[in-house]
Design an enzyme around this catalytic site. Structure first.
Site, short mmCIF file in Angstrom:
data_model
loop_
_atom_site.label_atom_id
_atom_site.label_comp_id
_atom_site.label_asym_id
_atom_site.label_seq_id
_atom_site.Cartn_x
_atom_site.Cartn_y
_atom_site.Cartn_z
N ARG A 226 0.82 -1.21 0.00
CA ARG A 226 0.00 0.00 0.00
C ARG A 226 0.85 1.26 0.00
O ARG A 226 0.39 2.31 -0.42
CB ARG A 226 -0.90 0.02 1.24
CG ARG A 226 -2.03 -0.96 1.17
CD ARG A 226 -2.65 -1.18 2.53
NE ARG A 226 -1.76 -1.94 3.38
CZ ARG A 226 -2.09 -2.43 4.56
NH1 ARG A 226 -3.30 -2.23 5.03
NH2 ARG A 226 -1.23 -3.12 5.28
N SER B 236 -7.69 -3.79 7.94
CA SER B 236 -8.73 -4.39 8.79
C SER B 236 -8.94 -3.53 10.03
O SER B 236 -10.07 -3.33 10.48
CB SER B 236 -8.32 -5.80 9.20
OG SER B 236 -8.14 -6.61 8.07
P1 ADP Z 1 -1.45 -8.90 9.14
O1 ADP Z 1 -0.84 -10.24 8.84
O2 ADP Z 1 -0.44 -7.82 9.42
O3 ADP Z 1 -2.56 -8.95 10.13
P2 ADP Z 1 -3.48 -8.44 7.14
O4 ADP Z 1 -4.23 -9.68 7.46
O5 ADP Z 1 -4.18 -7.17 7.45
O6 ADP Z 1 -2.04 -8.45 7.76
O7 ADP Z 1 -3.12 -8.39 5.59
C1 ADP Z 1 -2.47 -9.47 4.99
C2 ADP Z 1 -1.78 -9.01 3.74
O8 ADP Z 1 -2.73 -8.49 2.81
C3 ADP Z 1 -0.79 -7.88 3.96
O9 ADP Z 1 0.45 -8.38 4.34
C4 ADP Z 1 -0.74 -7.24 2.60
O10 ADP Z 1 0.13 -7.99 1.77
C5 ADP Z 1 -2.14 -7.43 2.08
N1 ADP Z 1 -3.00 -6.26 2.22
C6 ADP Z 1 -3.54 -5.74 3.34
N2 ADP Z 1 -4.28 -4.66 3.08
C7 ADP Z 1 -4.21 -4.46 1.74
C8 ADP Z 1 -4.76 -3.49 0.83
N3 ADP Z 1 -5.53 -2.49 1.23
N4 ADP Z 1 -4.47 -3.63 -0.48
C9 ADP Z 1 -3.66 -4.63 -0.91
N5 ADP Z 1 -3.11 -5.58 -0.12
C10 ADP Z 1 -3.39 -5.50 1.19
#
Ligand code: ADP
Length: 166
Positions: free
Chosen positions: A91, A128
């Protein structure tokens, strides 16, 4: 067969995640959506609910598996599951700064590569955490999450009252 993994906690899955997963599915024969749990973190949804929302949402896409990542190293998980690439959405430059050392470490540990996909402009601001905050304060999040997530978020706790002035 080329198999990739999209790892994350998906608490809950949102449209930015979906867009990256769909693009990964176009690049690889099979994509595993690996749902992680870090026991030091507090989640809004249980692992089962996070996986169910991802499954419901991704049901129409071919070649996608949703499963728990389990505990332990992502690089080891990839070796065990025959995954050749980790796909991550970027992002911002701070995402890149955070992801780059992990990508190098994972490659040095087991040889697994990381593929970075630039996040779609519409979804650059989505996380999220932000979606949960807006929802708790009564904001409309329907443009940012799939239906199965919206249903669960709206069925959750009522929005908290803003503090009274004076
Ligand atoms: P975490 O493992 O830090 O809790 P998330 O579950 O929120 O991460 O997100 C998992 C993956 O999804 C992130 O590492 C990123 O690669 C991707 N991601 C998260 N938000 C976005 C977004 N708005 N657009 C594109 N990819 C995203």
């Amino acid at each position: 067969m080329r198999r990739a993994v999209c790892p994350g906690s998906f608490d809950p899955i949102h449209n930015g995640h979906l867009e990256v997963i769909a693009r990964a599915a176009g690049l690889f024969d099979e994509v595993i959506v690996a749902v992680s749990t870090n026991y030091a973190k507090k989640y809004r949804f249980s692992l089962e609910d996070r996986m169910e929302m991802a499954r419901e949402t991704l049901a129409s896409l071919r070649g996608i598996i949703v499963e728990p990542m389990g505990e332990g190293l992502l690089a080891e998980y990839c070796r065990h599951r025959g995954v050749s690439a980790i796909v991550k959405g970027l992002r911002s430059s701070s995402d890149f700064d955070y992801e780059l050392p992990m990508a190098t470490m994972n490659r040095q540990l087991t040889g697994v590569e990381t593929v970075f996909l630039p996040a779609e402009a519409h979804y650059l601001h989505l996380s999220s955490t932000l979606i949960k905050e807006v929802n708790v304060l009564g904001g409309d999040i329907s443009d940012f999450v799939p239906k199965s997530v919206l249903k669960r978020l709206l069925a959750g706790e009522p929005p908290t009252e803003p503090p009274r002035r004076g």
